[in-house]
Design an enzyme around this catalytic site. Structure first.
Site, PDB file in Angstrom:
ATOM      1  N   ASP A 187      -1.384   5.007  -5.849  1.00 41.45           N
ATOM      2  CA  ASP A 187      -1.759   4.216  -4.678  1.00 41.45           C
ATOM      3  C   ASP A 187      -2.005   2.746  -5.038  1.00 41.45           C
ATOM      4  OD1 ASP A 187      -2.755   3.197  -2.331  1.00 41.45           O
ATOM      5  OD2 ASP A 187      -4.580   4.401  -2.318  1.00 41.45           O
TER       6      ASP A 187
ATOM      7  N   ASP B 231       0.823  -1.211   0.000  1.00 40.41           N
ATOM      8  CA  ASP B 231       0.000   0.000   0.000  1.00 40.41           C
ATOM      9  C   ASP B 231       0.858   1.261   0.000  1.00 40.41           C
ATOM     10  OD1 ASP B 231      -2.072   1.765   0.171  1.00 40.41           O
ATOM     11  OD2 ASP B 231      -2.588   1.320   2.244  1.00 40.41           O
TER      12      ASP B 231
END
Length: 471
Positions: A263, A71
Site C-alpha cells: 500500500d 494509493d
C-alpha cells in the site's frame, strides 16, 4: 426404487457442487506475454515520506490540474471539491463540461482519517501523456477529517487497487481499470518511490509511475515475484520475518492476521500487534539503547538521536520480510534500518535524529511507503503477481533476494477468510428449497395416484354400475 436412487444421487451431486465453490488455485501459473503494442504512460511522482507521494492529473473539460496521492491501498479516484477543505486548490464541478453526477454518496474511512462526498464521472488524463484519456468515476470530496492539511501538496487520491474495494460498491470503475477496459494500456503498472531527496536536499521525489509496463532504468538486477493472493487490495502472503539473525517463531498465519497488503498510500509499516511486540524486543543491537526506546518512541511520538556520522546499522538490526514465490522458493526484502527509521530535520548539536516508521496494527500487515521507497515495485495484474527489484533511485542498501529449497507451501500461511453470514444463509436457503422440491415431487405423484384411484376412477366405476342397474 430407482426413482429414489436418482433423488439421492442428485442431492450428492448438489453437495459436491456447493463444496466445489471453494476453489484452490495453484500458487504459480504459466507466464503470459503482455501486449507490447499498447501505450506505456510515464508519470513523474512528487512528494516525500512526510507529505506522501503524488502524481499530477488533469480532470474535466477544460482540464483542471490537481495533485493526487498515489494509493495502491484504495480504488477510488477522489478529489477535493469544496472550498471548505484545507487545500490549496480543488476541483470545480460546475466548471467542467464533461462532468456528470451519478447521485450516489460516498463515505470512506482509512487507518488514519475519513472523508465523504458524492460520486460523478469525468475525463481523466496524465499531463505527461495527454493522448491517453479515459472516462472515469470521480468521487468529489465535500468534507473530511485528518485527510488534508494546509501544508500538503496534493488535493485528492488516485486509487489503483481493484474495483472490489471501491466505494460505495464494486460497480465504481477505478482509473486504471478504465484504461484497461479501453484497451489503452497493458494490465500492469510499476512504481518507484524515489527517496534520493533525503541526500540531495530537494523537496520532491524523482520517482515514476509507469502505467502499462516496466521502466528498465528504474531497477538493477532481476525482478522477483510473489503471487497476489486475493484481488481486492494487493494482498500477498508473508511466510516469515527475521530481525537480525532471529526468525519469527510463531505460526506464519499470525504474520498475515487479517491480511498482508502492498500500500503506497500508507506511510508506515504496520504489523499485527503480536508481531510488532516481538520486533520491539529484538530490533536493537545495544543493551544501553533499550532504556532510550520508551513507549513514546514505539508509538512514533518521540524521536531517537544518535551521534552524527554514526551508522544506524550500529544500533539496529535489519529486517527481512519473506514472501512465497513457488512451492520451493521464496522472495525476501532486506530492509536496513535506514528505511524503517526516517531521518527528520530536527536540529540537535552533533546528532542525527530519527522517527520510527513501524506501528502496531489491528487490521493486518500493511507494507507502506516507508518500506516501498527502497524498492521498485511491479503490480503485474495480468499474471496476478507483485514484483520486487533493487531500485536505482534510493540511497539505502535495501535488497531483493531469492531463497530456494523452502520446505513450506506459502498458502499454509494465508489468512483464512470466513464466509459472509449472508452468503451462508443464502446457500442454506437454496439447499432447503431444493430438498423441499425433491420431497414434494413423490408426494405429488402419490397424491395424483390417490386422486385417480379413489376419486376419479371410483366415480367412473360407480357411474358404470348405476347405468347397468338402470338397464
Amino acid at each position: 426404487m430407482s426413482y429414489h436412487f436418482c433423488i439421492f444421487n442428485f442431492i450428492i451431486q448438489l453437495i459436491n457442487l456447493i463444496e466445489a465453490s471453494v476453489i484452490i488455485l495453484p500458487l504459480y501459473q504459466e507466464e503470459r506475454n503482455l501486449n507490447q503494442d499498447k501505450t506505456v504512460v510515464n508519470a513523474s511522482i512528487g512528494g516525500n515520506f512526510d507529505d506522501g507521494y503524488y502524481v499530477l492529473v488533469n480532470i474535466g473539460s477544460p482540464p483542471q490540474k490537481l495533485a493526487l496521492l498515489l494509493d495502491t491501498g484504495s480504488s477510488n479516484l477522489a478529489v477535493a471539491a469544496s472550498s471548505a477543505l484545507p487545500v490549496k486548490r480543488y476541483f470545480h464541478m460546475n466548471e467542467s463540461k464533461s462532468f456528470h453526477l451519478t447521485g450516489k454518496s460516498v463515505n470512506i474511512k482509512y487507518v488514519q482519517g475519513q472523508w465523504s462526498g458524492i460520486l460523478g464521472s469525468d475525463l481523466i488524463s496524465i499531463p505527461e501523456s495527454l493522448s491517453i484519456t479515459a472516462q472515469c468515476n470521480v468521487a468529489c470530496i465535500l468534507s473530511s477529517e485528518d485527510i488534508f492539511s494546509n501544508v500538503s501538496n496534493w488535493q485528492g487520491l488516485l486509487g489503483l487497487a481493484y474495483s472490489a474495494v471501491a466505494k460505495p460498491d464494486s460497480s465504481v470503475i477505478p482509473y486504471f481499470d478504465a484504461l484497461i477496459a479501453d484497451g489503452k494500456v497493458a494490465n500492469i503498472f510499476s512504481i518507484a518511490l524515489c527517496d534520493k531527496s533525503q541526500i540531495e536536499s530537494v523537496k520532491q521525489s524523482q520517482g515514476k509511475l509507469v502505467l502499462g509496463g516496466i521502466e528498465n532504468s528504474l531497477y538493477t538486477g532481476n525482478i522477483l515475484y510473489t503471487r497476489i493472493h486475493k484481488e481486492w487490495f494487493y494482498e500477498v502472503i508473508l511466510t516469515n520475518i527475521t530481525v537480525g539473525s532471529k526468525k519469527w517463531e510463531g505460526h506464519c498465519t499470525e504474520l498475515n492476521n487479517d491480511k498482508t497488503i502492498i500500500d503506497t498510500g500508507t506511510s508506515a509499516l504496520y504489523l499485527p500487534e503480536k508481531v510488532f511486540n516481538w520486533v520491539k524486543k529484538t530490533i536493537h543491537k545495544l543493551d544501553e539503547l533499550e532504556n532510550q526506546l520508551d513507549e513514546r518512541f514505539w508509538k512514533g511520538q518521540e524521536d531517537i538521536c544518535i551521534q552524527k556520522g554514526r551508522s544506524l546499522s550500529e544500533y539496529f538490526h535489519q529486517i527481512e520480510m519473506i514472501f512465497g514465490e513457488t512451492f520451493n522458493s521464496s522472495v525476501s526484502l532486506v530492509i536496513p534500518p535506514e528505511l524503517f527509521l526516517w531521518k527528520i530535520p530536527q536540529i540537535v548539536p552533533d546528532s542525527d535524529c530519527y522517527k520510527l516508521g513501524i506501528s502496531s496494527s489491528k487490521i493486518g500487515t500493511i507494507i507502506g511507503a516507508v518500506i516501498l521507497e527502497g524498492f521498485y515495485i511491479i503490480y503485474d495484474r495480468e499474471n496476478k503477481r507483485i514484483g520486487f527489484a533493487n531500485s536505482t533511485c534510493t540511497h539505502t542498501t535495501a535488497a531483493v533476494i531469492r531463497t530456494t529449497n523452502v520446505p513450506r507451501d506459502p498458502t499454509d500461511c494465508a489468512h483464512s477468510y470466513e464466509e459472509e453470514p449472508g452468503s451462508s444463509l443464502l446457500v442454506i436457503a437454496y439447499i432447503l428449497s431444493t430438498l423441499c422440491i425433491l420431497c414434494a415431487i413423490p408426494l405429488l405423484v402419490m397424491l395424483t395416484q390417490w386422486i385417480w384411484h379413489h376419486l376419479i376412477k371410483k366415480r367412473g366405476d360407480t357411474s358404470e354400475a348405476s347405468s347397468l342397474i338402470d338397464d
